[in-house]
Design a protein around this motif. Sequence first.
Motif, PDB file in Angstrom:
ATOM      1  N   VAL A 224       0.820  -1.215   0.000  1.00 18.14           N
ATOM      2  CA  VAL A 224       0.000   0.000   0.000  1.00 18.14           C
ATOM      3  C   VAL A 224       0.853   1.264   0.000  1.00 18.14           C
ATOM      4  O   VAL A 224       0.670   2.147  -0.858  1.00 18.14           O
ATOM      5  CB  VAL A 224      -1.002  -0.014   1.169  1.00 18.14           C
ATOM      6  N   PRO A 225       1.801   1.431   0.923  1.00 17.24           N
ATOM      7  CA  PRO A 225       2.627   2.649   0.848  1.00 17.24           C
ATOM      8  C   PRO A 225       3.457   2.734  -0.418  1.00 17.24           C
ATOM      9  O   PRO A 225       3.671   3.823  -0.950  1.00 17.24           O
ATOM     10  CB  PRO A 225       3.508   2.558   2.099  1.00 17.24           C
ATOM     11  N   LEU A 228       1.103   3.993  -3.225  1.00 13.19           N
ATOM     12  CA  LEU A 228       0.766   5.406  -3.039  1.00 13.19           C
ATOM     13  C   LEU A 228       1.942   6.306  -3.398  1.00 13.19           C
ATOM     14  O   LEU A 228       1.798   7.304  -4.106  1.00 13.19           O
ATOM     15  CB  LEU A 228       0.324   5.647  -1.599  1.00 13.19           C
TER      16      LEU A 228
END
Length: 379
Positions: A224-225, A228
Amino acid sequence: MPTEALTPRHSDAIAAARVICIMGIVYVHAWTGATGEILAQQAQSGQSILRWAMMEGLGRSAVPLLGLISGWLVAGSALRRGYGAFVAGKARAILLPMLAWNAIAILVIWAAVRAFGLQAPTPHSLEWVAQEMFSLTRANDINVQMGFLRDLFLCMLAAPLLVRLPRWALALSIALAATWVVSQWFFPLLLRPQIALFFLIGIAGRRAMLGERVARWPVPFLAVPFLLLAAFRMWLPIWGMDWMVAHAQMAAGAELALRLCAAALFWRSAWALAAGRAMPLLRRVEPFMFLMFCCHLILIWLAGPAIGRLTGPIGSPWWPAYFLVQPLLALGGAVLLGRMLLAIHPATAAILSGGRLRRAPNRGGKASRPAPLSDPLTS
Protein backbone atom coordinates in the motif's frame (compact mmCIF):
# COMPACT_ATOMS: atom_id res chain seq x y z
CA MET A 1 30.16 -9.04 15.78
CA PRO A 2 26.96 -11.16 15.35
CA THR A 3 25.22 -10.98 11.97
CA GLU A 4 22.28 -12.72 10.33
CA ALA A 5 23.25 -16.09 8.88
CA LEU A 6 23.24 -16.68 5.12
CA THR A 7 20.87 -19.63 4.80
CA PRO A 8 19.86 -21.48 1.61
CA ARG A 9 16.55 -19.57 1.70
CA HIS A 10 18.45 -16.29 1.86
CA SER A 11 20.63 -17.34 -1.10
CA ASP A 12 17.61 -18.26 -3.19
CA ALA A 13 15.82 -15.04 -2.28
CA ILE A 14 18.92 -13.03 -3.24
CA ALA A 15 19.08 -14.84 -6.59
CA ALA A 16 15.37 -14.15 -7.20
CA ALA A 17 15.78 -10.51 -6.20
CA ARG A 18 18.70 -10.15 -8.56
CA VAL A 19 16.60 -11.42 -11.49
CA ILE A 20 13.64 -9.17 -10.61
CA CYS A 21 15.73 -6.07 -10.13
CA ILE A 22 17.94 -6.31 -13.19
CA MET A 23 14.99 -7.18 -15.42
CA GLY A 24 13.25 -4.08 -14.06
CA ILE A 25 16.25 -1.83 -14.72
CA VAL A 26 15.86 -2.45 -18.46
CA TYR A 27 12.62 -0.44 -18.40
CA VAL A 28 14.56 2.68 -17.38
CA HIS A 29 16.69 2.42 -20.53
CA ALA A 30 14.15 0.88 -22.90
CA TRP A 31 14.07 2.06 -26.52
CA THR A 32 11.44 4.69 -27.28
CA GLY A 33 12.58 6.03 -30.66
CA ALA A 34 11.85 9.57 -29.48
CA THR A 35 13.93 12.56 -28.47
CA GLY A 36 13.60 14.20 -25.07
CA GLU A 37 11.52 16.97 -26.63
CA ILE A 38 9.05 14.50 -28.13
CA LEU A 39 8.84 12.56 -24.85
CA ALA A 40 8.02 15.82 -23.05
CA GLN A 41 5.27 16.60 -25.57
CA GLN A 42 3.75 13.14 -25.03
CA ALA A 43 4.17 13.21 -21.24
CA GLN A 44 0.43 12.88 -20.53
CA SER A 45 -0.34 10.20 -23.11
CA GLY A 46 -1.33 6.70 -22.08
CA GLN A 47 1.89 5.19 -23.41
CA SER A 48 4.01 7.73 -21.55
CA ILE A 49 2.15 6.95 -18.33
CA LEU A 50 2.79 3.24 -18.94
CA ARG A 51 6.47 3.99 -19.45
CA TRP A 52 6.72 6.02 -16.25
CA ALA A 53 4.83 3.37 -14.30
CA MET A 54 7.30 0.65 -15.32
CA MET A 55 10.30 2.94 -14.89
CA GLU A 56 9.35 4.02 -11.39
CA GLY A 57 7.58 0.87 -10.24
CA LEU A 58 10.13 -1.70 -11.42
CA GLY A 59 13.13 0.14 -12.82
CA ARG A 60 14.39 2.86 -10.52
CA SER A 61 12.85 1.14 -7.52
CA ALA A 62 15.00 -1.94 -8.17
CA VAL A 63 18.42 -0.33 -7.72
CA PRO A 64 18.10 0.29 -3.95
CA LEU A 65 17.53 -3.40 -3.23
CA LEU A 66 20.67 -4.30 -5.17
CA GLY A 67 22.65 -1.85 -3.05
CA LEU A 68 21.01 -3.08 0.13
CA ILE A 69 21.77 -6.73 -0.66
CA SER A 70 25.36 -5.79 -1.45
CA GLY A 71 25.70 -4.22 1.99
CA TRP A 72 23.98 -7.17 3.67
CA LEU A 73 26.37 -9.63 2.04
CA VAL A 74 29.52 -7.61 2.64
CA ALA A 75 28.67 -7.33 6.35
CA GLY A 76 29.68 -10.98 6.55
CA SER A 77 32.42 -11.32 3.93
CA ALA A 78 34.44 -8.20 4.82
CA LEU A 79 34.99 -9.45 8.35
CA ARG A 80 36.62 -12.68 7.16
CA ARG A 81 39.23 -11.35 4.72
CA GLY A 82 42.25 -9.07 4.86
CA TYR A 83 41.87 -5.65 3.26
CA GLY A 84 44.15 -6.39 0.29
CA ALA A 85 42.48 -9.66 -0.59
CA PHE A 86 39.04 -8.13 -0.10
CA VAL A 87 39.70 -5.15 -2.41
CA ALA A 88 41.40 -7.36 -5.01
CA GLY A 89 38.34 -9.58 -5.10
CA LYS A 90 35.98 -6.63 -5.54
CA ALA A 91 38.21 -5.17 -8.26
CA ARG A 92 37.92 -8.43 -10.22
CA ALA A 93 34.18 -8.69 -9.65
CA ILE A 94 33.18 -5.03 -10.13
CA LEU A 95 35.90 -2.71 -11.45
CA LEU A 96 37.43 -4.97 -14.12
CA PRO A 97 34.14 -5.88 -15.82
CA MET A 98 33.01 -2.23 -15.60
CA LEU A 99 36.11 -1.05 -17.46
CA ALA A 100 35.95 -3.93 -19.95
CA TRP A 101 32.29 -3.30 -20.80
CA ASN A 102 32.81 0.47 -21.06
CA ALA A 103 35.63 -0.11 -23.55
CA ILE A 104 33.48 -2.59 -25.50
CA ALA A 105 30.60 -0.10 -25.57
CA ILE A 106 32.79 2.68 -26.97
CA LEU A 107 34.25 0.46 -29.70
CA VAL A 108 31.05 -1.36 -30.67
CA ILE A 109 28.83 1.74 -30.80
CA TRP A 110 31.48 3.74 -32.65
CA ALA A 111 31.74 0.94 -35.22
CA ALA A 112 27.94 0.81 -35.59
CA VAL A 113 27.81 4.57 -36.14
CA ARG A 114 30.47 4.34 -38.84
CA ALA A 115 29.07 1.24 -40.52
CA PHE A 116 25.30 1.74 -40.25
CA GLY A 117 24.77 5.41 -39.41
CA LEU A 118 23.47 4.61 -35.93
CA GLN A 119 22.44 7.74 -34.04
CA ALA A 120 24.54 7.39 -30.89
CA PRO A 121 27.34 9.12 -28.95
CA THR A 122 30.85 8.66 -30.34
CA PRO A 123 34.33 9.65 -29.13
CA HIS A 124 35.05 13.33 -29.67
CA SER A 125 37.68 14.10 -27.02
CA LEU A 126 39.99 12.44 -24.55
CA GLU A 127 37.87 13.86 -21.73
CA TRP A 128 34.78 12.14 -23.16
CA VAL A 129 36.62 8.81 -23.40
CA ALA A 130 37.84 9.17 -19.80
CA GLN A 131 34.29 9.88 -18.63
CA GLU A 132 32.94 6.90 -20.54
CA MET A 133 35.58 4.61 -19.10
CA PHE A 134 35.61 5.74 -15.47
CA SER A 135 32.42 7.84 -14.89
CA LEU A 136 34.64 10.47 -13.29
CA THR A 137 32.06 13.20 -12.68
CA ARG A 138 28.95 12.05 -14.54
CA ALA A 139 27.13 9.00 -15.79
CA ASN A 140 28.17 7.41 -19.08
CA ASP A 141 26.55 8.52 -22.32
CA ILE A 142 26.38 4.94 -23.67
CA ASN A 143 26.40 2.53 -20.73
CA VAL A 144 24.44 4.74 -18.35
CA GLN A 145 24.03 2.04 -15.70
CA MET A 146 27.78 1.67 -15.10
CA GLY A 147 27.70 4.54 -12.62
CA PHE A 148 26.17 2.04 -10.21
CA LEU A 149 29.24 -0.20 -10.40
CA ARG A 150 31.54 2.79 -10.02
CA ASP A 151 29.82 3.97 -6.83
CA LEU A 152 29.46 0.41 -5.54
CA PHE A 153 33.18 -0.21 -5.90
CA LEU A 154 33.94 2.96 -3.92
CA CYS A 155 31.57 1.71 -1.19
CA MET A 156 33.49 -1.57 -1.21
CA LEU A 157 36.77 0.25 -0.62
CA ALA A 158 35.29 1.57 2.62
CA ALA A 159 33.37 -1.61 3.51
CA PRO A 160 35.99 -3.20 5.84
CA LEU A 161 35.81 -0.03 7.97
CA LEU A 162 32.03 0.37 7.72
CA VAL A 163 31.26 -3.17 8.87
CA ARG A 164 33.35 -2.57 12.01
CA LEU A 165 31.71 0.70 13.02
CA PRO A 166 29.89 0.69 16.37
CA ARG A 167 26.13 0.81 16.13
CA TRP A 168 25.90 4.53 16.90
CA ALA A 169 28.50 5.42 14.25
CA LEU A 170 26.75 3.29 11.64
CA ALA A 171 23.43 4.99 12.46
CA LEU A 172 25.11 8.39 12.15
CA SER A 173 26.57 7.39 8.77
CA ILE A 174 23.10 6.37 7.55
CA ALA A 175 21.66 9.69 8.74
CA LEU A 176 24.39 11.67 6.98
CA ALA A 177 23.93 9.69 3.76
CA ALA A 178 20.16 10.26 3.87
CA THR A 179 20.76 13.99 4.41
CA TRP A 180 23.07 14.02 1.40
CA VAL A 181 20.40 12.33 -0.72
CA VAL A 182 17.58 14.67 0.31
CA SER A 183 19.72 17.80 0.06
CA GLN A 184 20.54 16.91 -3.58
CA TRP A 185 24.03 18.26 -3.05
CA PHE A 186 26.32 17.05 -5.81
CA PHE A 187 29.86 15.98 -5.04
CA PRO A 188 31.51 13.62 -7.55
CA LEU A 189 32.91 11.29 -4.90
CA LEU A 190 29.62 9.46 -5.46
CA LEU A 191 27.44 10.07 -8.49
CA ARG A 192 24.41 8.66 -6.67
CA PRO A 193 24.66 8.85 -2.87
CA GLN A 194 21.53 6.67 -2.69
CA ILE A 195 23.77 3.70 -3.45
CA ALA A 196 25.91 4.40 -0.37
CA LEU A 197 22.79 4.94 1.74
CA PHE A 198 21.26 1.58 0.88
CA PHE A 199 24.64 -0.10 1.15
CA LEU A 200 24.86 1.17 4.73
CA ILE A 201 21.26 0.15 5.44
CA GLY A 202 22.12 -3.34 4.21
CA ILE A 203 25.03 -3.56 6.67
CA ALA A 204 22.81 -2.36 9.50
CA GLY A 205 20.00 -4.68 8.44
CA ARG A 206 22.21 -7.74 8.66
CA ARG A 207 23.42 -6.73 12.11
CA ALA A 208 19.82 -6.28 13.22
CA MET A 209 18.90 -9.60 11.55
CA LEU A 210 16.14 -7.96 9.52
CA GLY A 211 16.32 -10.11 6.37
CA GLU A 212 13.93 -12.81 7.45
CA ARG A 213 11.87 -10.47 9.63
CA VAL A 214 11.06 -8.10 6.74
CA ALA A 215 10.39 -11.09 4.50
CA ARG A 216 7.60 -12.17 6.85
CA TRP A 217 5.79 -8.83 6.94
CA PRO A 218 2.26 -8.90 5.39
CA VAL A 219 2.25 -7.99 1.71
CA PRO A 220 -0.48 -5.29 2.04
CA PHE A 221 1.58 -3.61 4.76
CA LEU A 222 4.38 -3.18 2.21
CA ALA A 223 2.39 -2.80 -1.01
CA VAL A 224 0.00 0.00 0.00
CA PRO A 225 2.63 2.65 0.85
CA PHE A 226 4.68 1.60 -2.17
CA LEU A 227 1.74 2.05 -4.55
CA LEU A 228 0.77 5.41 -3.04
CA LEU A 229 4.29 6.76 -3.19
CA ALA A 230 4.85 5.34 -6.69
CA ALA A 231 1.68 7.08 -7.91
CA PHE A 232 2.91 10.35 -6.44
CA ARG A 233 6.37 9.88 -8.01
CA MET A 234 4.74 9.24 -11.39
CA TRP A 235 2.60 12.36 -11.00
CA LEU A 236 5.60 14.61 -10.49
CA PRO A 237 7.29 14.43 -13.94
CA ILE A 238 3.97 14.22 -15.81
CA TRP A 239 1.81 16.85 -14.11
CA GLY A 240 3.79 18.21 -11.16
CA MET A 241 7.04 19.54 -12.62
CA ASP A 242 6.48 23.05 -11.23
CA TRP A 243 5.86 21.68 -7.73
CA MET A 244 8.91 19.41 -7.97
CA VAL A 245 11.16 22.32 -8.96
CA ALA A 246 9.78 24.53 -6.19
CA HIS A 247 10.02 21.80 -3.52
CA ALA A 248 13.08 19.84 -4.63
CA GLN A 249 14.02 18.59 -1.16
CA MET A 250 10.48 17.43 -0.39
CA ALA A 251 10.34 15.59 -3.71
CA ALA A 252 13.71 13.96 -2.96
CA GLY A 253 12.45 12.89 0.47
CA ALA A 254 9.32 11.35 -1.07
CA GLU A 255 11.47 9.52 -3.62
CA LEU A 256 13.71 8.17 -0.86
CA ALA A 257 10.66 6.91 1.02
CA LEU A 258 9.46 5.24 -2.17
CA ARG A 259 12.79 3.48 -2.66
CA LEU A 260 12.76 2.20 0.94
CA CYS A 261 9.25 0.82 0.49
CA ALA A 262 10.20 -0.70 -2.86
CA ALA A 263 13.26 -2.44 -1.44
CA ALA A 264 11.16 -3.99 1.33
CA LEU A 265 8.37 -5.07 -1.04
CA PHE A 266 10.73 -6.50 -3.64
CA TRP A 267 12.61 -8.40 -0.95
CA ARG A 268 9.32 -9.78 0.37
CA SER A 269 8.42 -10.87 -3.18
CA ALA A 270 11.82 -12.48 -3.72
CA TRP A 271 11.51 -14.37 -0.44
CA ALA A 272 8.19 -15.80 -1.61
CA LEU A 273 9.60 -16.71 -5.01
CA ALA A 274 12.47 -18.54 -3.32
CA ALA A 275 9.99 -21.13 -2.06
CA GLY A 276 7.89 -21.23 -5.23
CA ARG A 277 7.78 -23.26 -8.42
CA ALA A 278 9.55 -20.56 -10.41
CA MET A 279 12.78 -20.86 -8.41
CA PRO A 280 14.43 -23.54 -10.59
CA LEU A 281 14.01 -21.29 -13.64
CA LEU A 282 15.30 -18.27 -11.71
CA ARG A 283 18.37 -20.25 -10.65
CA ARG A 284 19.08 -21.13 -14.29
CA VAL A 285 19.03 -17.51 -15.51
CA GLU A 286 20.54 -15.89 -12.41
CA PRO A 287 24.20 -16.48 -13.40
CA PHE A 288 23.60 -14.41 -16.55
CA MET A 289 22.07 -11.40 -14.78
CA PHE A 290 25.29 -9.50 -14.14
CA LEU A 291 26.19 -9.95 -17.81
CA MET A 292 22.74 -8.63 -18.71
CA PHE A 293 23.20 -5.66 -16.38
CA CYS A 294 26.46 -4.75 -18.12
CA CYS A 295 25.47 -5.32 -21.75
CA HIS A 296 21.75 -4.54 -22.00
CA LEU A 297 22.23 -0.93 -23.10
CA ILE A 298 24.64 -1.98 -25.84
CA LEU A 299 21.99 -4.42 -27.04
CA ILE A 300 19.34 -1.68 -26.90
CA TRP A 301 21.53 0.76 -28.83
CA LEU A 302 22.14 -1.84 -31.54
CA ALA A 303 18.86 -3.78 -31.78
CA GLY A 304 16.36 -1.20 -30.51
CA PRO A 305 16.09 0.87 -33.71
CA ALA A 306 15.99 -2.25 -35.92
CA ILE A 307 13.05 -3.77 -34.05
CA GLY A 308 11.54 -0.32 -33.72
CA ARG A 309 11.19 -0.10 -37.49
CA LEU A 310 8.59 -2.85 -37.18
CA THR A 311 6.75 -1.57 -34.10
CA GLY A 312 7.23 2.16 -34.47
CA PRO A 313 8.36 4.58 -31.73
CA ILE A 314 6.45 5.57 -28.63
CA GLY A 315 3.00 6.69 -29.70
CA SER A 316 2.65 3.89 -32.27
CA PRO A 317 0.07 1.12 -31.70
CA TRP A 318 2.64 -1.68 -31.36
CA TRP A 319 5.20 0.17 -29.26
CA PRO A 320 3.69 -0.78 -25.83
CA ALA A 321 4.06 -4.49 -26.64
CA TYR A 322 7.67 -3.96 -27.67
CA PHE A 323 8.33 -1.88 -24.56
CA LEU A 324 6.95 -4.54 -22.21
CA VAL A 325 9.02 -7.40 -23.67
CA GLN A 326 12.33 -5.53 -23.85
CA PRO A 327 13.63 -7.05 -20.58
CA LEU A 328 12.95 -10.54 -21.96
CA LEU A 329 14.70 -9.67 -25.23
CA ALA A 330 17.69 -8.30 -23.29
CA LEU A 331 17.79 -11.45 -21.17
CA GLY A 332 17.72 -13.63 -24.27
CA GLY A 333 20.58 -11.65 -25.76
CA ALA A 334 22.62 -11.88 -22.55
CA VAL A 335 22.07 -15.65 -22.23
CA LEU A 336 23.05 -16.18 -25.86
CA LEU A 337 26.13 -14.01 -25.45
CA GLY A 338 27.09 -15.73 -22.21
CA ARG A 339 26.81 -19.22 -23.68
CA MET A 340 28.82 -18.19 -26.73
CA LEU A 341 31.57 -16.75 -24.53
CA LEU A 342 31.63 -19.89 -22.39
CA ALA A 343 31.92 -22.07 -25.49
CA ILE A 344 34.55 -19.94 -27.25
CA HIS A 345 36.66 -18.44 -24.44
CA PRO A 346 35.65 -19.22 -20.83
CA ALA A 347 38.32 -16.87 -19.44
CA THR A 348 36.70 -13.93 -21.25
CA ALA A 349 33.30 -15.03 -19.98
CA ALA A 350 34.67 -14.98 -16.45
CA ILE A 351 36.11 -11.48 -16.84
CA LEU A 352 33.04 -9.93 -18.45
CA SER A 353 30.74 -11.52 -15.86
CA GLY A 354 32.94 -10.68 -12.89
CA GLY A 355 33.50 -14.38 -12.28
CA ARG A 356 29.81 -15.21 -12.23
CA LEU A 357 29.89 -17.26 -15.43
CA ARG A 358 32.24 -20.19 -15.28
CA ARG A 359 32.29 -23.83 -16.24
CA ALA A 360 31.71 -26.15 -13.29
CA PRO A 361 33.07 -29.69 -13.78
CA ASN A 362 30.57 -32.49 -13.35
CA ARG A 363 31.40 -35.97 -12.11
CA GLY A 364 32.70 -37.00 -15.49
CA GLY A 365 35.03 -34.03 -15.60
CA LYS A 366 33.11 -32.38 -18.46
CA ALA A 367 31.84 -28.84 -18.45
CA SER A 368 28.34 -28.35 -17.09
CA ARG A 369 26.08 -25.34 -16.78
CA PRO A 370 27.48 -22.02 -15.50
CA ALA A 371 27.92 -21.92 -11.74
CA PRO A 372 26.86 -18.66 -10.03
CA LEU A 373 28.73 -17.04 -7.19
CA SER A 374 26.78 -16.09 -4.13
CA ASP A 375 27.18 -12.31 -4.01
CA PRO A 376 25.01 -10.39 -6.50
CA LEU A 377 27.00 -7.56 -8.06
CA THR A 378 29.61 -7.78 -5.29
CA SER A 379 31.27 -11.20 -5.26
